[in-house]
Design a protein around this motif. Structure first.
Motif, PDB file in Angstrom:
ATOM      1  N   LEU A   1      62.320  55.747   9.026  1.00 21.83           N
ATOM      2  CA  LEU A   1      62.923  57.302   9.252  1.00 21.83           C
ATOM      3  C   LEU A   1      63.786  56.600   8.590  1.00 21.83           C
ATOM      4  O   LEU A   1      64.803  57.267   7.363  1.00 21.83           O
ATOM      5  CB  LEU A   1      63.997  57.111  10.677  1.00 21.83           C
ATOM      6  CG  LEU A   1      64.598  58.543  10.565  1.00 21.83           C
ATOM      7  CD1 LEU A   1      62.929  59.444  11.293  1.00 21.83           C
ATOM      8  CD2 LEU A   1      65.433  58.536  11.890  1.00 21.83           C
TER       9      LEU A   1
ATOM     10  N   TYR B   1      62.392  56.616   4.929  1.00 15.19           N
ATOM     11  CA  TYR B   1      61.412  58.090   4.498  1.00 15.19           C
ATOM     12  C   TYR B   1      62.993  59.159   4.131  1.00 15.19           C
ATOM     13  O   TYR B   1      62.341  59.667   2.999  1.00 15.19           O
ATOM     14  CB  TYR B   1      61.242  58.332   5.924  1.00 15.19           C
ATOM     15  CG  TYR B   1      59.736  57.959   5.901  1.00 15.19           C
ATOM     16  CD1 TYR B   1      59.436  56.681   4.766  1.00 15.19           C
ATOM     17  CD2 TYR B   1      59.319  58.484   7.574  1.00 15.19           C
ATOM     18  CE1 TYR B   1      57.629  56.825   4.859  1.00 15.19           C
ATOM     19  CE2 TYR B   1      57.584  57.402   7.773  1.00 15.19           C
ATOM     20  CZ  TYR B   1      56.967  56.574   6.162  1.00 15.19           C
ATOM     21  OH  TYR B   1      56.319  56.410   6.899  1.00 15.19           O
ATOM     22  N   ARG B   2      63.962  58.892   4.414  1.00 11.06           N
ATOM     23  CA  ARG B   2      64.748  59.597   4.513  1.00 11.06           C
ATOM     24  C   ARG B   2      65.513  59.965   2.440  1.00 11.06           C
ATOM     25  O   ARG B   2      65.414  60.584   2.165  1.00 11.06           O
ATOM     26  CB  ARG B   2      66.013  59.814   5.443  1.00 11.06           C
ATOM     27  CG  ARG B   2      66.811  60.549   4.217  1.00 11.06           C
ATOM     28  CD  ARG B   2      68.627  60.635   6.029  1.00 11.06           C
ATOM     29  NE  ARG B   2      67.893  60.909   7.375  1.00 11.06           N
ATOM     30  CZ  ARG B   2      67.450  62.558   7.621  1.00 11.06           C
ATOM     31  NH1 ARG B   2      68.206  63.410   7.185  1.00 11.06           N
ATOM     32  NH2 ARG B   2      66.836  62.443   8.980  1.00 11.06           N
TER      33      ARG B   2
ATOM     34  N   LEU C   1      59.001  61.837   6.914  1.00 12.68           N
ATOM     35  CA  LEU C   1      60.098  62.583   8.039  1.00 12.68           C
ATOM     36  C   LEU C   1      59.283  63.208   8.456  1.00 12.68           C
ATOM     37  O   LEU C   1      59.779  63.568  10.505  1.00 12.68           O
ATOM     38  CB  LEU C   1      61.227  62.414   7.202  1.00 12.68           C
ATOM     39  CG  LEU C   1      62.624  62.471   7.408  1.00 12.68           C
ATOM     40  CD1 LEU C   1      62.612  61.313   7.959  1.00 12.68           C
ATOM     41  CD2 LEU C   1      63.285  63.123   6.279  1.00 12.68           C
TER      42      LEU C   1
ATOM     43  N   TYR D   1      59.882  63.621  12.835  1.00 12.85           N
ATOM     44  CA  TYR D   1      60.998  64.816  13.604  1.00 12.85           C
ATOM     45  C   TYR D   1      59.716  65.374  14.324  1.00 12.85           C
ATOM     46  O   TYR D   1      60.609  65.094  15.863  1.00 12.85           O
ATOM     47  CB  TYR D   1      61.843  65.438  12.855  1.00 12.85           C
ATOM     48  CG  TYR D   1      62.766  64.597  12.729  1.00 12.85           C
ATOM     49  CD1 TYR D   1      64.082  64.304  13.812  1.00 12.85           C
ATOM     50  CD2 TYR D   1      63.247  63.947  11.098  1.00 12.85           C
ATOM     51  CE1 TYR D   1      65.161  63.801  13.025  1.00 12.85           C
ATOM     52  CE2 TYR D   1      64.152  63.383  10.880  1.00 12.85           C
ATOM     53  CZ  TYR D   1      65.182  64.058  11.700  1.00 12.85           C
ATOM     54  OH  TYR D   1      66.559  62.806  11.506  1.00 12.85           O
TER      55      TYR D   1
ATOM     56  N   TRP E   1      60.853  70.150   6.739  1.00 11.08           N
ATOM     57  CA  TRP E   1      60.753  68.497   5.445  1.00 11.08           C
ATOM     58  C   TRP E   1      59.227  68.908   5.644  1.00 11.08           C
ATOM     59  O   TRP E   1      58.911  69.279   4.217  1.00 11.08           O
ATOM     60  CB  TRP E   1      60.916  67.648   6.691  1.00 11.08           C
ATOM     61  CG  TRP E   1      62.687  66.879   6.929  1.00 11.08           C
ATOM     62  CD1 TRP E   1      62.975  66.747   7.317  1.00 11.08           C
ATOM     63  CD2 TRP E   1      62.879  66.231   5.610  1.00 11.08           C
ATOM     64  NE1 TRP E   1      63.797  66.460   6.452  1.00 11.08           N
ATOM     65  CE2 TRP E   1      64.584  66.038   5.830  1.00 11.08           C
ATOM     66  CE3 TRP E   1      62.628  66.809   4.261  1.00 11.08           C
ATOM     67  CZ2 TRP E   1      65.717  65.609   4.728  1.00 11.08           C
ATOM     68  CZ3 TRP E   1      63.726  66.412   2.920  1.00 11.08           C
ATOM     69  CH2 TRP E   1      65.160  65.991   3.041  1.00 11.08           C
TER      70      TRP E   1
END
Length: 453
Positions: free
Chosen positions: A327, A330-331, A345, A349, A365
């Motif tokens: 996570l 990816y962010r 991402l 979620y 996203w």
């Protein structure tokens, strides 16, 4: 393909600092001394002809001002310097101008700096011409005079002046903008060994915007800059060798230049070199070394590397499975608009993988990736809109996004699109058609290898 140019501001401060600090006449300020005025009385040095000897006065000033002496030494040194300058001795005029420009030993005064620089510049003193040109551009905002004095220095084959002239002619917004002169001065500076000019000239030949594209010349100038330690030039040269641009494909040379750039901290080269190790492409496969280079690239901010590290953590391949780390990476990449990372991402979620499920965050996203042309994101966004997941149900918008994904061959989107279209009335059909006519055509290809800088 993204091309990085050195379109930064004129290197005004650095250039002046180079003149003052690289080979300084007076490099060691005295902390105890306050800014002073130059005294009018001092002992004199006479020549055989009973004339003041400016060179001796200047040498005497230099000794007093660079040896970190007393306040009295400082006062005497300034007096000798003033007397040498009063005789029109160009080196003394230049140093006195430097002191006033930078407020060293004396109160800062640009007007006096200009006056002393100009007296020396008119005698052909190269450093004075260069600094005067930059002072006019940077502080006084007189582009014509700045350009004039830079040209005087450039005509004396000063590579830094030539480079700044090239930038001025290329990027100025006034009527003096002149791409032809910009290329001329880039070339002069590059031929005189200026690394940034060599890089910029390589990019210019690669782009073929202001001059006809010439990949051989682009590679030539990238190599010149790379040989002087420019990591971006080394990286670009590696890419050109790998892609066969400007020369036949040569993976060995490509890897050599990737390594040169990577060892200098160029994140794109680190990523490409890491991929070569992971794939065993052009060198012996070594997963540990490959992952090490890719991690360095990720930590250096390269979005492709950040996505790759995130994917490894998510899948548990090459790195231990760790959803929190997936996570995180990816962010990092998603915030740099790397669409694969935005999609990853969003899915995490949506599924509550390594984080509390949040359809609203997932949809944000999905939308960013969908707007960049990612078909999977378009499919998911359209499907969520059709069902009202994490948002109000919106069938026309669902049909729009599903149609975009379907146009890229996404089979699930084709079926969902056809189902949603049957639920629209005529006016909603017309609105969807109108939006599709103005939609971007197809997808933006997501680089799996870092592109030309």
């Amino acid at each position: 393909m993204h091309i990085r140019t050195a379109s930064k501001p004129l290197r005004l401060g650095m250039a002046v600092a180079q003149l003052i600090l690289a080979t300084p006449a007076f490099a060691t300020p005295i902390p105890q001394a306050e800014p002073s005025t130059i005294p009018s009385s001092a002992a004199t040095i006479l020549t055989k002809n009973n004339e003041f000897d400016a060179t001796v006065q200047f040498a005497n000033a230099k000794k007093l001002l660079v040896n970190n002496g007393t306040a009295d030494d400082l006062q005497a040194g300034l007096s000798w310097l003033q007397r040498a300058a009063a005789q029109g001795y160009a080196p003394a005029l230049f140093e006195l101008a430097n002191l006033y420009e930078n407020g060293t030993y004396v109160k800062q005064d640009n007007a006096k700096a200009v006056s002393f620089y100009e007296q020396a510049a008119k005698q052909g003193h190269l450093d004075s011409q260069y600094n005067l040109g930059l002072l006019y551009l940077r502080i006084i905002k007189d582009t014509d005079k700045g350009r004039y004095w830079l040209e005087q220095a450039a005509k004396q084959q000063d590579a830094e002046a030539q480079y700044n002239l090239a930038l001025l002619y290329r990027f100025t917004k006034d009527k003096q903008a002149d791409p032809v002169k910009a290329i001329y001065w880039y070339t002069q500076s590059a031929q005189n060994g200026h690394r940034n000019a060599q890089f910029d000239l390589g990019v210019t030949y690669l782009q073929g915007i202001q001059i006809p594209q010439n990949l051989q010349q682009a590679a030539y100038w990238f190599q010149k800059a790379a040989e002087q330690g420019d990591p971006a030039a080394a990286f670009n040269l590696g890419l050109m060798y790998e892609q066969g641009r400007g020369s036949p494909k040569n993976l060995v040379e490509a890897i050599r230049w990737y390594r040169v750039a990577a060892e200098q901290g160029e994140a794109g080269a680190q990523y490409n070199l890491g991929v070569k190790y992971l794939l065993g492409s052009g060198l012996e496969r070594n997963d540990e070394t490959g992952i090490s280079w890719i991690r360095k690239a990720a930590e250096g901010g390269n979005p492709a590397a950040q996505y790759t590290v995130g994917f490894m953590y998510e899948q548990g391949t090459d790195l231990p499975k760790d959803d929190a780390m997936a996570l995180y990476w990816y962010r990092q990449a998603a915030e740099q608009d790397y669409t694969d990372a935005q999609l990853g991402l969003a899915i995490m979620y949506a599924n509550g993988q390594g984080v509390k499920a949040d359809n609203n965050e997932a949809n944000q996203w999905f939308k960013r990736a969908a707007e960049a042309g990612n078909a999977i994101a378009q499919f998911n966004l359209g499907t969520y809109m059709a069902h009202g997941v994490g948002m109000a149900k919106d069938l026309p918008s669902a049909a729009y996004w599903l149609s975009l994904a379907a146009n890229q061959g996404h089979e699930g989107a084709i079926a969902n699109r056809d189902y949603v279209l049957k639920m629209l009335n005529d006016s909603e059909h017309a609105e969807v058609e109108r939006r599709l006519k103005t939609a971007p055509n197809g997808t933006l290809a997501q680089d799996k290898q870092v592109a030309i800088q």
